[in-house]
Enzyme design. Structure first.
Site, short mmCIF file in Angstrom:
data_model
loop_
_atom_site.label_atom_id
_atom_site.label_comp_id
_atom_site.label_asym_id
_atom_site.label_seq_id
_atom_site.Cartn_x
_atom_site.Cartn_y
_atom_site.Cartn_z
N HIS D 154 16.30 -10.75 0.09
CA HIS D 154 17.71 -10.38 0.26
C HIS D 154 17.99 -10.28 1.75
O HIS D 154 17.09 -10.37 2.56
CB HIS D 154 18.02 -9.05 -0.43
CG HIS D 154 17.30 -7.88 0.20
ND1 HIS D 154 16.03 -7.50 -0.19
CD2 HIS D 154 17.64 -7.03 1.21
CE1 HIS D 154 15.64 -6.47 0.53
NE2 HIS D 154 16.60 -6.15 1.41
N HIS D 201 18.72 -5.59 -5.13
CA HIS D 201 19.75 -6.16 -4.27
C HIS D 201 19.43 -7.63 -4.02
O HIS D 201 18.30 -7.99 -3.76
CB HIS D 201 19.93 -5.44 -2.93
CG HIS D 201 18.67 -4.95 -2.28
ND1 HIS D 201 17.41 -5.34 -2.65
CD2 HIS D 201 18.49 -4.10 -1.24
CE1 HIS D 201 16.51 -4.73 -1.88
NE2 HIS D 201 17.13 -3.99 -1.03
N HIS D 216 19.14 -7.23 8.67
CA HIS D 216 17.77 -7.73 8.42
C HIS D 216 17.74 -8.75 7.30
O HIS D 216 18.55 -8.74 6.39
CB HIS D 216 16.79 -6.59 8.12
CG HIS D 216 17.01 -5.88 6.82
ND1 HIS D 216 17.73 -4.72 6.71
CD2 HIS D 216 16.60 -6.16 5.56
CE1 HIS D 216 17.73 -4.31 5.45
NE2 HIS D 216 17.07 -5.17 4.73
N HIS D 248 12.54 3.78 1.21
CA HIS D 248 13.97 4.01 1.18
C HIS D 248 14.33 4.86 -0.04
O HIS D 248 13.87 4.56 -1.15
CB HIS D 248 14.75 2.70 1.01
CG HIS D 248 14.66 1.74 2.15
ND1 HIS D 248 14.96 2.09 3.44
CD2 HIS D 248 14.36 0.42 2.18
CE1 HIS D 248 14.83 1.03 4.21
NE2 HIS D 248 14.45 0.01 3.49
N TYR D 257 10.69 -2.00 8.54
CA TYR D 257 11.63 -2.76 9.35
C TYR D 257 10.96 -3.06 10.68
O TYR D 257 10.37 -2.16 11.29
CB TYR D 257 12.89 -1.94 9.67
CG TYR D 257 13.91 -1.76 8.58
CD1 TYR D 257 13.99 -2.58 7.46
CD2 TYR D 257 14.85 -0.74 8.71
CE1 TYR D 257 14.97 -2.38 6.50
CE2 TYR D 257 15.84 -0.53 7.75
CZ TYR D 257 15.89 -1.37 6.64
OH TYR D 257 16.86 -1.16 5.69
N GLU D 267 12.42 -7.40 7.31
CA GLU D 267 11.84 -6.35 6.48
C GLU D 267 10.76 -6.97 5.61
O GLU D 267 10.93 -8.07 5.09
CB GLU D 267 12.94 -5.75 5.59
CG GLU D 267 12.44 -4.66 4.63
CD GLU D 267 13.55 -4.11 3.73
OE1 GLU D 267 14.37 -4.90 3.22
OE2 GLU D 267 13.61 -2.88 3.54
FE FE Z 1 16.42 -4.46 2.72
#
Ligand code: FE
Ligand code: CA
Ligand code: CA
Ligand code: CA
Ligand code: CA
Ligand code: FE
Ligand code: FE
Ligand code: FE
Lengths: 311, 311, 311, 311
Positions: D154, D201, D216, D248, D257, D267
């Site tokens: 993503h 995501h 990112h 996260h 990151y 990432e």
């Molecule tokens: Fe991400």
């Protein structure tokens, strides 16, 4: 265990500003088992997989920090022998009677030139790890209460004269140097990691002007996944994390540093290699501790708190 | 390491039916580093994170099996002392000159009542683990060549008179009993796991009528994920798996047993707890080895090959 | 979810020989959450991280096995559309009124040529996963009760006419073929893995003479370490393990097969890759299922129970 | 994939300041496979387990950042349909001829109100993941070259008007909202995570005054242990880490990151849950992003770079 008969760090007495907050932290969040309280009001805890009665003693006091660290030795003869060796080396020793700590035999105490009190003892009542004696399962429910480390593993102490301290541990008690960080000028050591076993450290020291300071008490986890779980549990319980999850370049251990409610730093970690006394010690330059990844291998920086925050 | 100065199992010499097949297996599939070949045609290997020149020596022969297992001791004085102790105990010892094994000092060899040859030695040339001396990284590319265990960890030997063997290791060499399996009548031990450290085993024995037999040589991995990776690599290379991936109830170790091309069983494993000599040994009933999960905790069965297939 | 609006396998109704034994197994050992019981005496459970009211319904009966598997679809319009498509394809469908299953809307049921009843439904009451709505933690205590899978993931069904079954799932319901095992003569498929998403399987079938049979219901874990933990918990609770822990070559999933107290096989697994409908299906020869590692990649053998034991 | 036929983010074109440094980073450190170079000098790479010809295109330019992100759709009819839907919604679209990107069919490009160029395409040549077609192994040597993610997963983009962007993705392209962070006044969203699948995501946006910015590009790993390995490899290669390894709170993903040599953040992550469009979106308060652990669950702080450093 060392050839001298020093087995392992067996207990530490920690000062906390509020006893019940401390108990909540070490029992309910870290997940140790409470095994007793004594007339002085001290609270005794052990990690689930430890077999002796206690490894952590909490004492309420006005100032956080560490009172003493105790090493278990093989037997009473070893205790007597090592006391003699310490005296012969020129250190004063003191006998603390059996029972002064719950379930614990007579202790020999001496003060290091770094200002820390170290104890040796030969006896602590075995209470077991909760597994059946015959045909045991590999773990118990207690191994999932809180962070649930398997054992008190080591501590890192800050104080002066660590070159002297190293000699006492290595020449008298049979430890050996595993890793070290050089001073900026390379002439001496800023930090030393010492082992009495093939653990990558049973105790460690950083040169520091104030005597008797605690950097962290460390507890062993079994996997990197358990380090993540520990991080989650810390966050769920509003424990303030100092550094991590990350890997130390020094020792290769995978770690979180965080603070208990009194400001004592504790560590939950796993991994690292298993050294032996015939290994050449690993050396880090002073820059290597920061930019070389000695403290935080992925981040390659010297977190400011590392050298400044102690209790 | 033991209080006597016995550090660890440092080398084993294995007989293979075809040398190049054996080299391919241990170097390219298991992922050890080839460090030399000698005039006898023997091939020397080490695990990537071992620092001494060799831990596995392959010798081509008509029959698979193990020639000897060597334990490194602290220094030459320790070697002399232990040789004296073995003789005082009534065992014949033999000196093998330095250099007979590449990069290895003088060895003291003796035969156990189980028919196995055990060696002690004080010197083996340090060649390092491939990491830089100053500010090292935590691992090298070699740690991902093949299965890539970090060290030779222990072996399990089959032969008669293991009660006698236990006495030699414990009373003379300073080992202690960590776990054991009782005979069906509960009167003695069928199997014993012995440690000279806080490893859950540095050597182990099963009572067996034929002398001098090898059950398995074992290599240490760093995580359960590496055990899965080992399983995949074995399958990719047509290595025949005996048992696993699974957990042993005994020692709690997480394991795969498989066979090298000559039929020698080897193990890649991780985990288990870290015992000390003050721990009460863990006991398994004979049924506990099978249905109690001692051998295979999830499967809870005594795989037929465990007691019958040795080299 | 499929382009047709089929989201996921949402519930399965399982027959158990003794209800309380079944509840104990799925609630206390597998670690699902009991969410209700109905007038028929059926017990409803969900995995901790599922948000709908139930995913597993236990019904006491004289014979173990599966009553039906239900797929959740996007909405009522999708339900109506798919019912029309099924009928247009020539399948009889039946409407089961809302509320017949607790917290569940109207269902459209049809029978596959393999003898299995499949349902579609658009509504099941959301009860949440126990995490706070705002700023949630990543997991709850329930995620460590028993084996604690995150969801019902898929099932493997045995019955005749799987070529026909594949056409219904792919041509009418929008699934696609992810992997397959060829018949010994290579002319057809012995086994098919079908996805309505980028899960490596939402449902799978093996050609088998008896109709309507269950091979296993499968529950998803989050890591290979959780697979080991599942294995330990099974052994601690005397759950009989069929295969594993191991890796399937098919799907790359890492797995344990075991039996519930009624003899229904269940799976706890993790991993595998994430396919898309534009991927070419992976093909296994019939031999590849066994010696090629399709079933058990490390062991490379066709465990006898795989093709013979179903409920 | 979405019900509309949008399958997944399939490619991104990234601007790097020095092409060979970029290639070294993405091929040798991140461990992607280089699959081609075109007449414009662009370099094409794919992750080892991706099957299409490329997922990352590097273009040398004076300013770092992202040129466009492309989503693969089911087929040409879907491409035509979605182009019509985008135009009907009021967006201008552009056709880029087949072959303009190597091995890639015709693309439909449109610009978001956030200033980012998004593409749809139906065809990219399948080159496979290096595994044999029949009876494949679970992985190849390439899965251990460098960090070796399995796929481009993503991206997180920064720009204005993300409420408008959300409508385009959800109402036209069939995505749905998985998580969001509220503005400080709670009246709108500062950040949105959108899925066209059951990935947590497929694309995400943060409201930001400057248009067309990249926060990112993210690459998927298979385990938390691989995240540690990624951290080690980054440190070994002097890659500057921004945040992590950590979890996260948003999405539950476990992450690092870091920055490529041109300053583009990338990432490497694993985990997170698997949502469906019938799930209620998870909401974070603005404070929750920092002190609530949304960004860094263990550290519970809003790292300054998160909102300020983009390319
Ligand atoms: Fe991400
Ligand atoms: Ca544990
Ligand atoms: Ca390793
Ligand atoms: Ca979990
Ligand atoms: Ca991988
Ligand atoms: Fe430490
Ligand atoms: Fe073993
Ligand atoms: Fe399955």
């Amino acid at each position: 265990m060392a050839l001298t008969g020093v087995l392992r760090p067996g207990h530490a007495q920690l000062r906390v500003l509020n006893l019940e907050e401390g108990v909540h932290h070490y029992r309910d969040v870290l997940g140790m088992v409470e095994t007793g309280r004594d007339e002085q009001g001290r609270v005794y805890l052990k990690c689930w997989d430890e077999r002796d009665h206690n490894s952590l003693v909490l004492r309420e006091a006005d100032q956080a920090g560490i009172d003493f660290v105790g090493f278990k030795v093989l037997d009473k003869a070893t205790l007597d022998k090592l006391e003699g060796d310490l005296r012969a080396y020129g250190l004063a020793t003191e006998r603390i009677p059996a029972g002064e700590l719950l379930a614990t035999g007579e202790r020999v105490r001496f003060r290091l030139p770094s200002g820390h009190d170290i104890e040796l003892y030969a006896e602590k009542r075995a209470v077991g790890n909760g597994l059946q004696v015959l045909n045991p399962a590999p773990w118990t429910k207690a191994s999932e209460n809180g962070i649930a480390p398997v054992r008190l593993d080591h501590c890192l102490l800050y104080g002066p004269n660590i070159a002297e301290v190293q000699k006492i541990f290595c020449d008298v008690l049979g430890f050996y140097l595993v890793e070290r960080v050089l001073t900026p000028d390379g002439a001496g050591n800023v930090a030393i990691w010492l082992s009495c076993s093939h653990k990558v450290h049973d105790i460690a020291f950083v040169e520091h002007p104030e005597p008797g300071k605690l950097h962290h008490l460390s507890f062993l986890l079994e996997s990197w996944e358990e380090v993540l779980r520990a991080a989650d549990i810390m966050a769920m319980n509003n424990v303030t994390v100092d550094i991590g999850p990350t890997r130390h370049g020094v020792t290769r251990g995978c770690t979180i540093y965080a603070w208990d409610p009194s400001g004592n730093r504790f560590e939950t970690f796993m991994g690292g290699y298993q050294p032996y006394p015939d290994y050449e010690p690993t050396t880090w330059t002073f820059d290597g501790l920061g930019a070389g990844g000695g403290l935080d291998y992925p981040q390659r920086k010297l977190h400011e708190s590392f050298l400044s925050v102690v209790t």
